[in-house]
Design a protein around this motif. Structure first.
Motif, PDB file in Angstrom:
ATOM      1  N   THR A 189      35.762 -12.222   5.157  1.00 33.95           N
ATOM      2  CA  THR A 189      37.164 -12.334   4.709  1.00 33.95           C
ATOM      3  C   THR A 189      37.403 -13.690   4.061  1.00 33.95           C
ATOM      4  O   THR A 189      38.116 -13.786   3.057  1.00 33.95           O
ATOM      5  N   THR A 193      38.431 -13.225   0.194  1.00 35.53           N
ATOM      6  CA  THR A 193      39.858 -13.444  -0.068  1.00 35.53           C
ATOM      7  C   THR A 193      40.027 -14.478  -1.183  1.00 35.53           C
ATOM      8  O   THR A 193      40.826 -14.286  -2.117  1.00 35.53           O
ATOM      9  N   SER A 293      45.568 -10.370   3.161  1.00 35.71           N
ATOM     10  CA  SER A 293      44.203  -9.926   3.434  1.00 35.71           C
ATOM     11  C   SER A 293      44.138  -9.185   4.768  1.00 35.71           C
ATOM     12  O   SER A 293      43.048  -8.975   5.310  1.00 35.71           O
ATOM     13  N   ASN A 340      41.181  -8.903  -1.177  1.00 37.04           N
ATOM     14  CA  ASN A 340      39.726  -9.017  -1.384  1.00 37.04           C
ATOM     15  C   ASN A 340      39.125  -7.718  -1.908  1.00 37.04           C
ATOM     16  O   ASN A 340      38.098  -7.732  -2.587  1.00 37.04           O
TER      17      ASN A 340
END
Ligand code: ADE
Length: 417
Positions: A189, A193, A293, A340
């Motif tokens: 992440t 992101t 996200s 993302n």
């Protein structure tokens, strides 16, 4: 074979993408080779609701190698890579129901089409398939041995179902495996992101006030990467322990209402709803960039923003401008969905290698063990450790082993000062 995808002719592009991901997924490849010999999933029907990406295509390939019959739909309307979907249908021959940009009705029609397989196992990312099964397709539940859940939000939903007594079959919280959340959520992440923000905006991160709402593994990952690129990171949290961690990690910590006044870029990663809302939009600076996200598109209240805006227009792919009555412009990325995946390609394959190795090994585990009690279960420690061992080996990293004396020392309590 039934399927519903955007364009089967994208298979050649899909093949290149899936093969490139495969190179970064050595653990899953090894499992696939073993599965092809042992066929541990023979006779299983697996209904999967995941982000339809090249990494997921490699998981599907592994399950098929294991002998399973598989159907796949998207776990988010904006995350499907249409070329990967074409490869899944044309080359792997699995019923795939996923179209990038599909509307809500199609999204649920696709979930239902996957459930028509009458699964013996489910794999979910966010628990929409499980929730549909429990609300609309309960007749299918007796066939299901176990399901696996990929993500934090899904596990939270499942625990809520278990607490309500609503859960009707056992689930394994793949998200909670160490080799999943400590890597996928943090590194995956974190990097993807930033990747999504850069692809959508091409802004310079350095020198910006970068606000991260939520300091779980995902928020921590995003903050680390933004900090590494020279942003001045601000963290907003509701849990005292996490807020304290953020402060001691060197970030400014403050309520969203304060951060809203100074932030240039905002990312929500909380798993909760209306984290950034009307009262925050009211004080934001002209040009502020907003994205999410977290799993669902509820963290930045687009309802509030749409009500406040006098106009709204797309200005770049995956970026919309909302103009407010006083002339300020706020920019929303990826329609408030997972930035993302909506504006980049999701987590890199190398990290999905571990997450999906857990999924594949859990599928083998549930196919060959007694049915688990109806509850949310952890990934067995042997599987978690095996994934770490295989990943290290694939990276060419050797580690030490305890000597007999060290083992003995750790199991004794007499020796002290
Ligand atoms: N979740 C986050 N990134 C992903 C990816 N690349 N593939 C599948 N699921 C994901």
């Amino acid at each position: 074979m039934d399927f519903d995808i955007a364009n089967p002719d994208l298979v050649a592009e899909g093949k290149l993408r899936v093969e490139w991901a495969e190179i970064q997924m050595p653990v899953l490849r090894q499992i696939r080779e073993q599965f092809a010999q042992d066929r541990p999933l023979q006779g299983q029907r697996i209904a999967a609701c995941l982000h339809v990406t090249s990494e997921t295509a490699n998981l599907m390939r592994t399950l098929v190698a294991g002998g399973a019959q598989v159907r796949l739909c998207a776990s988010n309307p904006l995350s499907t890579q249409d070329d990967a979907a074409a490869w899944l249908v044309q080359e792997l021959g699995i019923g795939t129901f996923a179209i990038h940009g599909e509307d809500r009705d199609t999204y649920y029609e696709h979930i239902n089409a996957v459930l028509d397989l009458k699964p013996t196992m489910t794999i979910d990312d966010g628990a929409d398939l499980i929730s549909t099964l429990h609300s609309e397709r309960q007749d299918l539940i007796p066939n299901i041995i176990t399901g696996m859940e990929e993500t934090t939000t899904g596990v939270i939903r499942l625990r809520a179902m278990a607490a309500d007594g609503a859960l009707k079959y056992p689930l394994i919280a793949v998200n909670d495996a160490n080799t999943k959340h400590l890597f996928d959520n943090y590194y995956g992440t974190g990097q993807s992101t930033i990747d999504g923000i850069l692809r959508a905006t091409n802004v310079l991160i350095a020198g910006r006030n970068f606000v991260v709402c939520g300091y779980g593994q995902c928020g921590r990952g995003v903050a680390t990467r933004a900090n590494g690129m020279g942003a001045s990171v601000i963290v907003c949290e509701v849990e005292p322990l996490r807020a304290l961690q953020a402060a001691l990690d060197g970030y400014r910590v403050m309520p969203v209402a304060e951060a809203a006044k100074v932030g240039h870029i905002f990312v929500t990663v909380t798993g909760d709803t209306s984290v950034i809302r009307r009262e925050h939009f009211e004080v934001m600076q002209d040009g502020a960039i907003l994205c999410n996200s977290g799993h669902f598109d509820v963290e930045v209240s687009l309802t509030d923003l749409a009500e406040m805006a006098v106009s709204n227009r797309p200005v770049r792919p995956a970026m919309e401008e909302y103009k407010l009555a006083d002339g300020r412009r706020l920019f929303v990325l990826g329609q408030g969905r997972l930035v993302n995946l909506a504006s980049a390609e999701g987590h890199p394959a190398s990290v999905m290698d571990m997450s999906f190795a857990n999924q594949a090994l859990c599928a083998r585990y549930v196919a060959h063990n007694e049915r688990l009690p109806i509850a949310v279960h952890s990934v067995p420690a042997e599987i978690d450790n095996e994934v770490a061992r295989l990943k290290l080996a694939a990276m060419g990293i050797a580690i030490d082993e305890l000597t007999p004396e060290q083992k003995e020392y750790l199991s004794s309590w007499e020796a002290g000062t």
